[in-house]
Design an enzyme around this catalytic site. Structure first.
Site, PDB file in Angstrom:
ATOM      1  N   LYS A  84       0.848  -1.153  -0.091  1.00 17.50           N
ATOM      2  CA  LYS A  84       0.026   0.045   0.138  1.00 17.50           C
ATOM      3  C   LYS A  84       0.836   1.263  -0.030  1.00 17.50           C
ATOM      4  O   LYS A  84       1.912   1.337   0.361  1.00 17.50           O
ATOM      5  CB  LYS A  84      -0.884   0.049   1.159  1.00 17.50           C
ATOM      6  CG  LYS A  84      -0.292   0.064   2.638  1.00 17.50           C
ATOM      7  CD  LYS A  84      -0.064   1.530   3.116  1.00 17.50           C
ATOM      8  CE  LYS A  84       0.807   1.490   4.402  1.00 17.50           C
ATOM      9  NZ  LYS A  84       1.712   2.599   4.714  1.00 17.50           N
TER      10      LYS A  84
ATOM     11  N   PRO B 181       9.654  -4.163  -0.980  1.00 14.97           N
ATOM     12  CA  PRO B 181      10.979  -3.936   0.140  1.00 14.97           C
ATOM     13  C   PRO B 181      10.683  -4.007   1.502  1.00 14.97           C
ATOM     14  O   PRO B 181       9.244  -3.487   1.730  1.00 14.97           O
ATOM     15  CB  PRO B 181      11.467  -2.544  -0.529  1.00 14.97           C
ATOM     16  CG  PRO B 181      10.439  -1.969  -1.223  1.00 14.97           C
ATOM     17  CD  PRO B 181       9.373  -3.045  -1.721  1.00 14.97           C
TER      18      PRO B 181
ATOM     19  N   ALA C 146       9.691  -0.538   4.662  1.00 14.47           N
ATOM     20  CA  ALA C 146       9.869   0.273   3.673  1.00 14.47           C
ATOM     21  C   ALA C 146       8.557   1.499   3.685  1.00 14.47           C
ATOM     22  O   ALA C 146       8.623   2.482   2.610  1.00 14.47           O
ATOM     23  CB  ALA C 146       9.665  -0.104   2.027  1.00 14.47           C
ATOM     24  N   GLY C 147       7.607   1.384   4.503  1.00 14.40           N
ATOM     25  CA  GLY C 147       6.598   2.378   4.465  1.00 14.40           C
ATOM     26  C   GLY C 147       5.472   1.653   3.681  1.00 14.40           C
ATOM     27  O   GLY C 147       4.643   2.435   3.297  1.00 14.40           O
ATOM     28  N   LEU C 148       5.467   0.406   3.259  1.00 14.76           N
ATOM     29  CA  LEU C 148       4.882   0.130   2.149  1.00 14.76           C
ATOM     30  C   LEU C 148       3.667  -0.960   2.606  1.00 14.76           C
ATOM     31  O   LEU C 148       3.150  -1.591   1.908  1.00 14.76           O
ATOM     32  CB  LEU C 148       5.425  -0.458   1.176  1.00 14.76           C
ATOM     33  CG  LEU C 148       6.374   0.287   0.197  1.00 14.76           C
ATOM     34  CD1 LEU C 148       7.264  -0.143  -1.113  1.00 14.76           C
ATOM     35  CD2 LEU C 148       5.236   1.434  -0.331  1.00 14.76           C
TER      36      LEU C 148
ATOM     37  N   GLY D 103       4.546  -4.210   3.865  1.00 14.82           N
ATOM     38  CA  GLY D 103       4.804  -5.566   3.473  1.00 14.82           C
ATOM     39  C   GLY D 103       4.528  -6.476   4.541  1.00 14.82           C
ATOM     40  O   GLY D 103       3.686  -7.632   4.231  1.00 14.82           O
ATOM     41  N   GLY D 104       5.009  -6.501   5.659  1.00 16.21           N
ATOM     42  CA  GLY D 104       4.746  -7.297   6.772  1.00 16.21           C
ATOM     43  C   GLY D 104       3.173  -7.653   7.089  1.00 16.21           C
ATOM     44  O   GLY D 104       2.722  -8.568   7.322  1.00 16.21           O
ATOM     45  N   SER D 105       2.403  -6.465   6.985  1.00 11.58           N
ATOM     46  CA  SER D 105       0.933  -6.493   7.235  1.00 11.58           C
ATOM     47  C   SER D 105       0.340  -7.045   6.049  1.00 11.58           C
ATOM     48  O   SER D 105      -0.743  -7.769   6.290  1.00 11.58           O
ATOM     49  CB  SER D 105       0.228  -4.992   7.427  1.00 11.58           C
ATOM     50  OG  SER D 105       1.178  -4.429   8.245  1.00 11.58           O
TER      51      SER D 105
ATOM     52  N   ASP E  73      -2.103  -1.629   9.984  1.00 11.95           N
ATOM     53  CA  ASP E  73      -2.462  -1.642   8.495  1.00 11.95           C
ATOM     54  C   ASP E  73      -3.056  -3.147   7.784  1.00 11.95           C
ATOM     55  O   ASP E  73      -3.491  -3.131   6.792  1.00 11.95           O
ATOM     56  CB  ASP E  73      -1.307  -1.527   7.867  1.00 11.95           C
ATOM     57  CG  ASP E  73      -0.395  -0.144   7.958  1.00 11.95           C
ATOM     58  OD1 ASP E  73      -1.294   0.806   8.415  1.00 11.95           O
ATOM     59  OD2 ASP E  73       0.547   0.153   7.832  1.00 11.95           O
TER      60      ASP E  73
HETATM   61  O1  C5P Z   1       0.212  -1.077  14.379  1.00 13.53           O
HETATM   62  P1  C5P Z   1       1.487  -1.219  13.706  1.00 13.53           P
HETATM   63  O2  C5P Z   1       2.165  -2.275  14.708  1.00 13.53           O
HETATM   64  O3  C5P Z   1       1.757  -1.342  12.443  1.00 13.53           O
HETATM   65  O4  C5P Z   1       2.262   0.068  14.412  1.00 13.53           O
HETATM   66  C1  C5P Z   1       3.565   0.277  14.556  1.00 13.53           C
HETATM   67  C2  C5P Z   1       4.053   1.303  15.441  1.00 13.53           C
HETATM   68  O5  C5P Z   1       3.624   2.446  14.996  1.00 13.53           O
HETATM   69  C3  C5P Z   1       3.403   1.471  16.702  1.00 13.53           C
HETATM   70  O6  C5P Z   1       4.047   0.521  17.665  1.00 13.53           O
HETATM   71  C4  C5P Z   1       3.398   2.703  17.231  1.00 13.53           C
HETATM   72  O7  C5P Z   1       4.616   2.905  17.857  1.00 13.53           O
HETATM   73  C5  C5P Z   1       3.229   3.335  15.748  1.00 13.53           C
HETATM   74  N1  C5P Z   1       1.940   3.872  15.365  1.00 13.53           N
HETATM   75  C6  C5P Z   1       1.208   4.783  16.016  1.00 13.53           C
HETATM   76  N2  C5P Z   1      -0.291   5.103  15.812  1.00 13.53           N
HETATM   77  C7  C5P Z   1      -0.801   4.483  14.721  1.00 13.53           C
HETATM   78  C8  C5P Z   1      -0.215   3.391  14.092  1.00 13.53           C
HETATM   79  C9  C5P Z   1       1.115   3.217  14.515  1.00 13.53           C
HETATM   80  O8  C5P Z   1       1.728   5.419  16.950  1.00 13.53           O
HETATM   81  N3  C5P Z   1      -2.107   4.667  14.751  1.00 13.53           N
END
Ligand code: C5P
Length: 314
Positions: free
Chosen positions: A11, A99, A102-104, A106-108, A141
């Site tokens: 995404k 990648p 990456a902010g994409l 991928g793991g999610s 995500d």
């Molecule tokens: O939900 P996810 O594991 O992808 O989030 C990774 C990290 O990003 C969280 O541990 C948190 O530090 C930050 N985050 C946040 N607020 C969100 C989503 C993510 O602070 N709404």
């Protein structure tokens, strides 16, 4: 019992606004998310023994219990013990195209594909909303990655409101291969610098959500006005990630000089994307970026916006 192969799409964020702190320690967000064609392939192979096993062809992806795909299977195992007992274990084979770090998402996306695939393999018959609720327990995500397409995401990012699909545009993704940005660190840095702008009053938070739902970006999406969408791209996390990583800002600016509809960092970065005016322009941007930046560490992908999240591969 048969095996299943699924495409797990990456995404990008067309919009990411940080509204405030939440009682659960996360941030309250308003985002517009978009699936792209770049996808990992997830193959689920039934195992005779009652084991969950992960294999991946990418050296930076763990195969142990810390892998989000493993945790997705583990969550289903504990939520539906009878099905697990009946159908047995699974080997999750991940072929990486997206990648890493990456902010994409991928793991999610991988975890989303495991939820969708095991629902089929274990004949659970769960509605998509239930898979999304389970996914939200593992990562913000994942609910979007299950459904994909174009959507507003609020709350932690797990409350999804679908929008009309944008699927007529090419996009260029670029990332310095060796650069990884920690998402928790990016949000922490944002809190340190901008917490005085945070909104706490629930009514005001609701107003912010409403402003996005009825705002100019959503209206441009409804009109399929790609030029306008390019102008309205916004990501609050650029304010903290770009100063820390000037090479990401240089990459974005190099993309903007090539005059796409718009260019921006996705999520917490460091991937930057350009919304191209045509496939030809996307290919041109890829070649020009390679030439102008002449950086062997730079990965560049041409892909397109797609209207789907996890897809079963026949
Ligand atoms: O939900 P996810 O594991 O992808 O989030 C990774 C990290 O990003 C969280 O541990 C948190 O530090 C930050 N985050 C946040 N607020 C969100 C989503 C993510 O602070 N709404």
């Amino acid at each position: 019992m048969r095996s299943y192969s699924l495409a797990a799409h990456a995404k990008i964020n067309l919009y990411l606004e940080i509204i405030g702190d939440r009682p659960d320690g996360f941030h309250e967000l308003a985002m517009v998310m978009q699936s792209v064609g770049l996808a990992d392939r997830i193959h689920l192979e039934p195992l005779q023994n009652h084991e969950i096993r992960v294999t991946c062809d990418h050296p930076q992806v763990p195969s142990d219990e810390s892998n989000l795909a493993y945790r997705a299977a583990d969550l289903l195992r504990y939520t539906f013990p009878e099905a697990f007992k009946k159908y047995g274990g699974v080997e999750i084979q991940i072929q990486k195209q997206i990648p890493v770090g990456a902010g994409l998402a991928g793991g999610s996306a991988n975890a989303a594909a495991v939820l969708v695939g095991l629902d089929l393999m274990w004949q659970l018959g769960l509605p998509q909303t239930e898979l999304q609720q389970l996914g939200a327990k593992l990562g913000s995500d994942i609910p979007f990655c299950i459904a994909g397409g174009t959507a507003i995401a609020t709350g932690r990012g797990e409350i999804i409101s679908p929008l009309p699909s944008l699927d007529a545009a090419s996009v260029v993704l670029a990332k310095h291969e060796s650069l990884l940005v920690s998402t928790p660190q990016a949000y922490k840095a944002y809190r340190e610098q901008f917490s005085e702008t945070y909104v706490a009053d629930p009514a005001e938070v609701g107003d912010r959500h409403h402003t996005v739902h009825s705002g100019p970006l959503v209206s441009a999406i409804n009109r399929q006005d790609y030029a306008q969408i390019g102008e309205l791209l916004h990501n609050d996390l650029e304010k903290v990630v770009l100063p820390l990583y000037p090479q990401v800002e240089r990459l974005r600016d190099a993309m903007l000089q090539l005059e796409p509809f718009g260019a921006m960092m996705s999520g917490s970065g460091p991937t930057v994307f350009a919304l191209a005016k045509s496939l030809e322009q996307a290919e041109h941007i890829k070649i020009q970026l390679g030439d102008r930046l002449s950086d062997p560490d730079l990965g560049i992908w041409v892909t397109q916006l797609v209207p789907t999240g996890v897809q079963l591969i026949p």
